[in-house]
Design a protein around this motif. Sequence first.
Motif, mmCIF file in Angstrom:
data_model
loop_
_atom_site.group_PDB
_atom_site.id
_atom_site.type_symbol
_atom_site.label_atom_id
_atom_site.label_comp_id
_atom_site.label_asym_id
_atom_site.label_seq_id
_atom_site.Cartn_x
_atom_site.Cartn_y
_atom_site.Cartn_z
ATOM 1 N N TYR A 62 24.180 39.702 62.709
ATOM 2 C CA TYR A 62 23.612 38.608 63.478
ATOM 3 C C TYR A 62 22.101 38.490 63.195
ATOM 4 C CZ TYR A 62 27.986 39.093 66.066
ATOM 5 O OH TYR A 62 29.310 39.186 66.401
ATOM 6 N N GLU A 63 21.650 37.277 63.274
ATOM 7 C CA GLU A 63 20.207 37.023 63.088
ATOM 8 C C GLU A 63 19.580 36.678 64.430
ATOM 9 O OE1 GLU A 63 19.964 33.857 60.289
ATOM 10 O OE2 GLU A 63 20.334 35.145 58.538
ATOM 11 N N ILE A 64 18.492 37.373 64.745
ATOM 12 C CA ILE A 64 17.741 37.095 65.977
ATOM 13 C C ILE A 64 16.412 36.475 65.574
ATOM 14 C CG2 ILE A 64 16.716 38.068 68.065
ATOM 15 C CD1 ILE A 64 18.662 40.401 67.831
ATOM 16 N N ALA A 65 16.148 35.266 66.046
ATOM 17 C CA ALA A 65 14.894 34.559 65.739
ATOM 18 C C ALA A 65 14.140 34.290 67.026
ATOM 19 C CB ALA A 65 15.168 33.251 65.016
ATOM 20 N N VAL A 66 12.862 34.628 67.015
ATOM 21 C CA VAL A 66 11.989 34.415 68.184
ATOM 22 C C VAL A 66 10.753 33.652 67.708
ATOM 23 C CG1 VAL A 66 10.693 35.490 70.066
ATOM 24 C CG2 VAL A 66 12.791 36.552 69.224
ATOM 25 N N THR A 67 10.306 32.649 68.504
ATOM 26 C CA THR A 67 9.105 31.879 68.151
ATOM 27 C C THR A 67 8.052 32.001 69.254
ATOM 28 O OG1 THR A 67 9.741 29.800 69.211
ATOM 29 C CG2 THR A 67 10.600 30.217 66.991
ATOM 30 N N GLY A 68 6.797 31.857 68.852
ATOM 31 C CA GLY A 68 5.674 31.824 69.792
ATOM 32 C C GLY A 68 4.827 30.587 69.531
ATOM 33 N N ASN A 69 4.141 30.120 70.533
ATOM 34 C CA ASN A 69 3.340 28.884 70.433
ATOM 35 C C ASN A 69 2.044 29.180 69.669
ATOM 36 O OD1 ASN A 69 1.831 26.544 70.847
ATOM 37 N ND2 ASN A 69 2.860 26.157 72.810
ATOM 38 N N LEU A 70 1.998 28.752 68.395
ATOM 39 C CA LEU A 70 0.802 28.961 67.561
ATOM 40 C C LEU A 70 -0.273 27.920 67.845
ATOM 41 C CD1 LEU A 70 -0.236 30.815 65.319
ATOM 42 C CD2 LEU A 70 0.717 29.212 63.652
ATOM 43 N N SER A 71 0.133 26.757 68.396
ATOM 44 C CA SER A 71 -0.847 25.722 68.723
ATOM 45 C C SER A 71 -1.831 26.196 69.798
ATOM 46 C CB SER A 71 -0.155 24.446 69.191
ATOM 47 O OG SER A 71 0.586 23.862 68.142
ATOM 48 N N GLU A 72 -1.317 26.995 70.763
ATOM 49 C CA GLU A 72 -2.195 27.550 71.791
ATOM 50 C C GLU A 72 -3.281 28.421 71.171
ATOM 51 O OE1 GLU A 72 0.373 29.604 74.427
ATOM 52 O OE2 GLU A 72 1.097 27.801 75.452
ATOM 53 N N ILE A 73 -2.885 29.195 70.178
ATOM 54 C CA ILE A 73 -3.856 30.069 69.501
ATOM 55 C C ILE A 73 -4.883 29.238 68.741
ATOM 56 C CG2 ILE A 73 -4.100 31.749 67.638
ATOM 57 C CD1 ILE A 73 -1.529 33.029 68.577
ATOM 58 N N LEU A 74 -4.386 28.174 68.086
ATOM 59 C CA LEU A 74 -5.326 27.323 67.348
ATOM 60 C C LEU A 74 -6.327 26.659 68.286
ATOM 61 C CD1 LEU A 74 -2.859 25.662 64.793
ATOM 62 C CD2 LEU A 74 -4.420 27.595 64.437
ATOM 63 N N GLU A 75 -5.866 26.273 69.503
ATOM 64 C CA GLU A 75 -6.791 25.701 70.484
ATOM 65 C C GLU A 75 -7.811 26.727 70.943
ATOM 66 O OE1 GLU A 75 -4.514 24.087 73.656
ATOM 67 O OE2 GLU A 75 -3.593 22.502 72.439
ATOM 68 N N LEU A 76 -7.337 27.964 71.170
ATOM 69 C CA LEU A 76 -8.258 29.029 71.562
ATOM 70 C C LEU A 76 -9.285 29.301 70.465
ATOM 71 C CD1 LEU A 76 -5.795 31.583 73.243
ATOM 72 C CD2 LEU A 76 -7.501 30.138 74.384
ATOM 73 N N VAL A 77 -8.806 29.274 69.226
ATOM 74 C CA VAL A 77 -9.725 29.498 68.101
ATOM 75 C C VAL A 77 -10.754 28.380 68.018
ATOM 76 C CG1 VAL A 77 -9.880 29.630 65.582
ATOM 77 C CG2 VAL A 77 -8.093 30.885 66.787
ATOM 78 N N GLY A 78 -10.299 27.112 68.239
ATOM 79 C CA GLY A 78 -11.236 25.993 68.218
ATOM 80 C C GLY A 78 -12.287 26.105 69.314
ATOM 81 N N ASP A 79 -11.840 26.477 70.527
ATOM 82 C CA ASP A 79 -12.786 26.666 71.627
ATOM 83 C C ASP A 79 -13.771 27.798 71.308
ATOM 84 O OD1 ASP A 79 -11.516 24.649 72.987
ATOM 85 O OD2 ASP A 79 -10.280 25.998 74.207
ATOM 86 N N PHE A 80 -13.225 28.874 70.754
ATOM 87 C CA PHE A 80 -14.085 30.004 70.411
ATOM 88 C C PHE A 80 -15.101 29.606 69.350
ATOM 89 C CE2 PHE A 80 -15.078 33.603 67.660
ATOM 90 C CZ PHE A 80 -15.563 34.519 68.578
ATOM 91 N N ARG A 81 -14.658 28.823 68.350
ATOM 92 C CA ARG A 81 -15.572 28.391 67.287
ATOM 93 C C ARG A 81 -16.721 27.565 67.866
ATOM 94 N NH1 ARG A 81 -12.273 25.687 64.536
ATOM 95 N NH2 ARG A 81 -11.703 27.242 62.964
ATOM 96 N N GLY A 82 -16.398 26.616 68.759
ATOM 97 C CA GLY A 82 -17.451 25.796 69.358
ATOM 98 C C GLY A 82 -18.436 26.624 70.152
ATOM 99 N N GLN A 83 -17.912 27.556 70.988
ATOM 100 C CA GLN A 83 -18.792 28.404 71.785
ATOM 101 C C GLN A 83 -19.609 29.347 70.901
ATOM 102 O OE1 GLN A 83 -16.197 30.331 74.577
ATOM 103 N NE2 GLN A 83 -15.660 28.432 75.652
ATOM 104 N N ALA A 84 -18.961 29.842 69.839
ATOM 105 C CA ALA A 84 -19.673 30.762 68.947
ATOM 106 C C ALA A 84 -20.852 30.069 68.269
ATOM 107 C CB ALA A 84 -18.712 31.330 67.899
ATOM 108 N N PHE A 85 -20.633 28.830 67.810
ATOM 109 C CA PHE A 85 -21.733 28.129 67.140
ATOM 110 C C PHE A 85 -22.839 27.740 68.122
ATOM 111 C CE2 PHE A 85 -18.754 27.440 63.559
ATOM 112 C CZ PHE A 85 -19.587 27.858 62.537
ATOM 113 N N ILE A 86 -22.465 27.477 69.386
ATOM 114 C CA ILE A 86 -23.506 27.210 70.383
ATOM 115 C C ILE A 86 -24.364 28.458 70.601
ATOM 116 C CG2 ILE A 86 -23.911 26.719 72.825
ATOM 117 C CD1 ILE A 86 -21.488 24.867 72.752
ATOM 118 N N VAL A 87 -23.689 29.596 70.769
ATOM 119 C CA VAL A 87 -24.420 30.851 70.984
ATOM 120 C C VAL A 87 -25.242 31.215 69.751
ATOM 121 C CG1 VAL A 87 -24.166 33.329 71.381
ATOM 122 C CG2 VAL A 87 -22.767 31.708 72.667
#
Length: 457
Positions: free
Chosen positions: A143-168
């Motif tokens: 049997y094959e077991i496949a599990v997925t996670g929301n990568l878009s949430e991570i990309l949003e977090l990375v975008g927010d982090f990038r903006g804050q990082a460049f401000i700092v």
Amino acid sequence: MRKGSIAASLFWLSAGWLIVALVTTGFLLTDLYSRALDRSLSETLNFHIESLAGALLETGDPQSQAIALTDPRFGRPRSGWYWVIRDVDGTLYNLSPSVVGIEMPDITGPASPTGRASTVMDDAFGTSLRVIERTVTLGPRSYEIAVTGNLSEILELVGDFRGQAFIVLGAVGVMLAMMSFIVARFAMRPIARLSAAIESVREGDSAAVTGSYPREIAPLAEEVNELLRSNTQIIERARSQVGNLAHGLKTPIAVLRNEAAATQGALASVVRAESDKMSTIVGSYLERARLTARTAVVGKKTNAVAIITRLIRVMGKIHPEVSVTLQPVDPALPWFRGDESDLEEIAGNLLDNACKWSTGQVEVRLEAERGEVGSNLVIRIDDNGAGLSEQDAHKVLRRGVRLDEKTPGSGLGLDIVKELVDVYGGTLTLQRSALGGLLVELRLPTARQGGGPPAAG
């Protein structure tokens, strides 16, 4: 800061480097943060796969309701968190409640050494997913077991982090740029002090460069002082040699002239004429050497207003029939950068000539003007005499030339003035005066006020 200065160059160089370094740091931190979040997501998905595999092995039934995950995200549709269990033929046996309206892909390609395969996909709602798949063997079936996670949430977090990082990082860059500006200015302060000390020597306020300086520029200050000492010694030796040469040549020339005077004939006449020429030439070049040596000393300056005022008073006694007036002078008028006796000789000759050729009126004006290199002290002397033509104005500056033999004088006064003016790097021009006579314009280098001879009383 002035364009082209060392401080400005250091500031712009450090500012440019800071921009490159901080932008690079911002992208590097963002990439590290993105990798860390993706790795954390992969670890979470691997944990869920192990939980599902354990439940499948424990129940032995891929369709068992006991196979489930406690994470509430797997029960929310369109969450991006899904899991399915299917056989190798693609037959679906079990799935999470969040799998609504999507089709889980079959990951192709070689599996990792741990028996897992991973990829990135988009679900039917445009959500980017991280998919991890594992094969579990239960009896004769796999049997094959496949599990997925929301990568878009991570990309949003990375975008927010990038903006804050460049401000700092931008704020840090501004602070570092300000610090760089302050450091550059502070580092240049000793050079500014050295420049001010050299200017003080040039202006006559100090005889040598004084003060303590950092190890990097202290040798420069010492070399400047050594150059000043050497220059003074050379001038003193030149003066001594000029005097020795004068004494050494005057006696032989005088002997030749006396012997020729005591003898008649063509040879005696030639000797007398040539000895006179030799005496004139020697006197001319000795005078030039004397003037050059006298004006080459650094650091002398003279109050031109005091000197002109004193000379005008003297001319009033020598030429009582002439009215010599000095026009109002700006109190901030700079001084003459040179020897007091030289200015007296220059201005005295010009005033004396103006009084001789005027018909009773002479006006003197002192001004300052900005030249190509620095400021100039301008002395203008007007008289109401007959004046000179342009041709005569050029001729009268030649050595010994006199346009009127009836007026007392040797004709050497203006030539000596021209020699002194040339030595100081000034200019002397003769023009038509507004009073109807001759206008003499004299331009000489300036120095800051202070020191020098006392003001005339």
